[in-house]
Design a protein around this motif. Structure first.
Motif, PDB file in Angstrom:
ATOM      1  N   GLY A   1      -2.614   8.900  -7.613  1.00  0.00           N
ATOM      2  CA  GLY A   1      -2.736   8.597  -9.030  1.00  0.00           C
ATOM      3  C   GLY A   1      -1.911   7.385  -9.430  1.00  0.00           C
ATOM      4  N   THR A   2      -0.693   7.285  -8.892  1.00  0.00           N
ATOM      5  CA  THR A   2       0.147   6.119  -9.176  1.00  0.00           C
ATOM      6  C   THR A   2      -0.497   4.843  -8.658  1.00  0.00           C
ATOM      7  N   ASP A   3      -1.078   4.920  -7.468  1.00  0.00           N
ATOM      8  CA  ASP A   3      -1.763   3.756  -6.902  1.00  0.00           C
ATOM      9  C   ASP A   3      -2.921   3.331  -7.805  1.00  0.00           C
ATOM     10  N   SER A   4      -3.662   4.304  -8.341  1.00  0.00           N
ATOM     11  CA  SER A   4      -4.776   3.974  -9.250  1.00  0.00           C
ATOM     12  C   SER A   4      -4.274   3.381 -10.562  1.00  0.00           C
ATOM     13  N   ALA A   5      -3.175   3.942 -11.096  1.00  0.00           N
ATOM     14  CA  ALA A   5      -2.620   3.435 -12.347  1.00  0.00           C
ATOM     15  C   ALA A   5      -2.100   2.014 -12.195  1.00  0.00           C
ATOM     16  N   LEU A   6      -1.539   1.704 -11.038  1.00  0.00           N
ATOM     17  CA  LEU A   6      -1.026   0.357 -10.802  1.00  0.00           C
ATOM     18  C   LEU A   6      -2.150  -0.675 -10.728  1.00  0.00           C
ATOM     19  N   SER A   7      -3.342  -0.225 -10.328  1.00  0.00           N
ATOM     20  CA  SER A   7      -4.475  -1.146 -10.218  1.00  0.00           C
ATOM     21  C   SER A   7      -5.476  -0.971 -11.351  1.00  0.00           C
TER      22      SER A   7
ATOM     23  N   LEU B   1      13.967   5.283 -10.131  1.00  0.00           N
ATOM     24  CA  LEU B   1      13.465   4.737  -8.867  1.00  0.00           C
ATOM     25  C   LEU B   1      12.227   3.852  -9.038  1.00  0.00           C
ATOM     26  N   THR B   2      11.473   4.053 -10.120  1.00  0.00           N
ATOM     27  CA  THR B   2      10.233   3.293 -10.292  1.00  0.00           C
ATOM     28  C   THR B   2      10.452   1.775 -10.315  1.00  0.00           C
ATOM     29  N   PRO B   3      11.442   1.237 -11.053  1.00  0.00           N
ATOM     30  CA  PRO B   3      11.659  -0.218 -10.996  1.00  0.00           C
ATOM     31  C   PRO B   3      11.990  -0.712  -9.591  1.00  0.00           C
ATOM     32  N   ILE B   4      12.716   0.094  -8.817  1.00  0.00           N
ATOM     33  CA  ILE B   4      13.044  -0.295  -7.446  1.00  0.00           C
ATOM     34  C   ILE B   4      11.765  -0.393  -6.619  1.00  0.00           C
ATOM     35  N   MET B   5      10.879   0.579  -6.793  1.00  0.00           N
ATOM     36  CA  MET B   5       9.618   0.556  -6.060  1.00  0.00           C
ATOM     37  C   MET B   5       8.788  -0.673  -6.435  1.00  0.00           C
ATOM     38  N   ILE B   6       8.728  -0.986  -7.733  1.00  0.00           N
ATOM     39  CA  ILE B   6       7.920  -2.116  -8.189  1.00  0.00           C
ATOM     40  C   ILE B   6       8.482  -3.442  -7.661  1.00  0.00           C
ATOM     41  N   VAL B   7       9.811  -3.574  -7.672  1.00  0.00           N
ATOM     42  CA  VAL B   7      10.436  -4.817  -7.204  1.00  0.00           C
ATOM     43  C   VAL B   7      10.314  -4.972  -5.691  1.00  0.00           C
ATOM     44  N   LEU B   8      10.600  -3.907  -4.939  1.00  0.00           N
ATOM     45  CA  LEU B   8      10.624  -3.988  -3.485  1.00  0.00           C
ATOM     46  C   LEU B   8       9.238  -4.024  -2.870  1.00  0.00           C
ATOM     47  N   TYR B   9       8.356  -3.174  -3.389  1.00  0.00           N
ATOM     48  CA  TYR B   9       7.048  -3.043  -2.762  1.00  0.00           C
ATOM     49  C   TYR B   9       5.997  -3.932  -3.409  1.00  0.00           C
TER      50      TYR B   9
ATOM     51  N   PRO C   1       3.617  -3.796  -5.689  1.00  0.00           N
ATOM     52  CA  PRO C   1       2.206  -3.384  -5.648  1.00  0.00           C
ATOM     53  C   PRO C   1       1.349  -4.298  -6.506  1.00  0.00           C
ATOM     54  N   GLN C   2       0.138  -4.551  -6.018  1.00  0.00           N
ATOM     55  CA  GLN C   2      -0.767  -5.441  -6.734  1.00  0.00           C
ATOM     56  C   GLN C   2      -1.338  -4.758  -7.973  1.00  0.00           C
ATOM     57  N   GLY C   3      -1.713  -5.570  -8.946  1.00  0.00           N
ATOM     58  CA  GLY C   3      -2.345  -5.044 -10.143  1.00  0.00           C
ATOM     59  C   GLY C   3      -1.410  -5.025 -11.337  1.00  0.00           C
ATOM     60  N   ASN C   4      -2.022  -4.893 -12.503  1.00  0.00           N
ATOM     61  CA  ASN C   4      -1.278  -4.795 -13.754  1.00  0.00           C
ATOM     62  C   ASN C   4      -1.100  -3.321 -14.088  1.00  0.00           C
ATOM     63  N   PRO C   5       0.123  -2.785 -14.032  1.00  0.00           N
ATOM     64  CA  PRO C   5       0.326  -1.339 -14.187  1.00  0.00           C
ATOM     65  C   PRO C   5      -0.192  -0.799 -15.515  1.00  0.00           C
ATOM     66  N   HIS C   6      -0.769   0.392 -15.447  1.00  0.00           N
ATOM     67  CA  HIS C   6      -1.170   1.124 -16.642  1.00  0.00           C
ATOM     68  C   HIS C   6      -0.004   2.064 -16.971  1.00  0.00           C
ATOM     69  N   TRP C   7       0.864   1.617 -17.878  1.00  0.00           N
ATOM     70  CA  TRP C   7       2.135   2.301 -18.096  1.00  0.00           C
ATOM     71  C   TRP C   7       1.963   3.692 -18.688  1.00  0.00           C
TER      72      TRP C   7
ATOM     73  N   ARG D   1       0.817  -1.217   0.000  1.00  0.00           N
ATOM     74  CA  ARG D   1       0.000   0.000   0.000  1.00  0.00           C
ATOM     75  C   ARG D   1       0.848   1.263   0.000  1.00  0.00           C
ATOM     76  N   ILE D   2       1.992   1.233   0.680  1.00  0.00           N
ATOM     77  CA  ILE D   2       2.771   2.465   0.835  1.00  0.00           C
ATOM     78  C   ILE D   2       3.772   2.682  -0.291  1.00  0.00           C
ATOM     79  N   GLY D   3       3.910   1.722  -1.197  1.00  0.00           N
ATOM     80  CA  GLY D   3       4.907   1.828  -2.260  1.00  0.00           C
ATOM     81  C   GLY D   3       4.842   3.113  -3.074  1.00  0.00           C
ATOM     82  N   PRO D   4       3.682   3.423  -3.703  1.00  0.00           N
ATOM     83  CA  PRO D   4       3.596   4.651  -4.508  1.00  0.00           C
ATOM     84  C   PRO D   4       3.861   5.907  -3.701  1.00  0.00           C
ATOM     85  N   GLY D   5       3.323   5.961  -2.480  1.00  0.00           N
ATOM     86  CA  GLY D   5       3.552   7.132  -1.643  1.00  0.00           C
ATOM     87  C   GLY D   5       5.012   7.316  -1.292  1.00  0.00           C
ATOM     88  N   MET D   6       5.709   6.221  -0.976  1.00  0.00           N
ATOM     89  CA  MET D   6       7.130   6.310  -0.644  1.00  0.00           C
ATOM     90  C   MET D   6       7.942   6.775  -1.849  1.00  0.00           C
TER      91      MET D   6
END
Length: 226
Positions: free
Chosen positions: A186-192, A117-125, A127-133, A55-60
């Motif tokens: 917005g990032t959280d919404s795009a990821l889901s 930083l975005t790939p690091i966030m995706i790998v570490l955190y 986040p659920q969902g198929n990202p809307h790139w 949950r905190i990935g996009p915010g971080m």
């Protein structure tokens, strides 16, 4: 001054700032590694709560980008001293073109940090969902533009002050809150695969307001700041 001349000046300022940054390497070799380290260490504070980490990935991600973005924008530079600005003004550089050029250069640097930083966030955190790139890309562009404009405006306001590094963040925090909220949600919404329209409109509104405010204040601030 014609529109063509104005935008040529904006382009020249962008190239100038990017050349200075490339030679100094502050963003590439200092800010980006420390930002990545902050993103790497953040999950350690949350323990093994996987749901919380997701949950905190996009915010971080955006919190780190904003914090280090303000550091980049507010750093003093010898090329921005009063004698240099006077020389550029005497040579016909429009203060509004200088503001927009600096903002765009800062935006490009912050966008590069965000992409790194975005790939690091995706790998570490994870986040659920198929990202809307496409949505993520649009949010990154509008979000970093807002931070670039805000950082340049605040940097101009505190330019020449001894307490620049202390006062700058205090002035930048309140207007940065809507940017952080819009980019992270917005990032959280795009990821889901959710709708990002509301957050995108908020970012566009912030960007337009900062452009108008910065252009209107560029001339007076250039004459009054030391």
């Amino acid at each position: 001054m014609t529109a063509t001349t104005f935008w040529k000046q904006v382009t020249w300022v962008v190239h100038k700032d990017l050349r200075v940054e490339w030679r100094g390497g502050e963003t590439l070799w200092m800010a980006t590694p420390f930002a990545a380290l902050a993103l790497l260490l953040a999950p350690l504070a949350t323990g093994t709560d996987t749901a919380l980490i997701r949950r905190i990935g996009p915010g971080m991600l955006w919190l780190v980008v904003i914090l280090f973005g303000m550091t980049i924008s507010l750093r003093p530079g010898s090329y921005d001293s009063r004698p240099v600005r006077d020389l550029l003004t005497l040579n016909g550089l429009d203060p509004a073109a200088d503001y927009l050029g600096k903002s765009l250069a800062g935006t490009l640097m912050l966008f590069g940090v965000t992409v790194a930083l975005t790939p690091i966030m995706i790998v570490l955190y994870a986040p659920q969902g198929n990202p809307h790139w496409v949505g993520l890309a649009v949010l990154a562009i509008t979000g970093t533009l807002g931070m670039g404009l805000l950082g340049t405006l605040v940097g101009t306001l505190v330019r020449g002050l001894r307490v620049r590094t202390a006062l700058g963040p205090l002035l930048a925090v309140p207007p940065a809150v809507p940017v952080l909220l819009a980019t992270s949600r917005g990032t959280d919404s795009a990821l889901s695969q959710g709708s990002i329209l509301t957050w995108l409109l908020l970012l566009i509104g912030m960007d337009l307001a900062l452009i108008i405010l910065g252009v209107l204040l560029a001339g007076p601030l250039n004459e009054t700041t030391a």
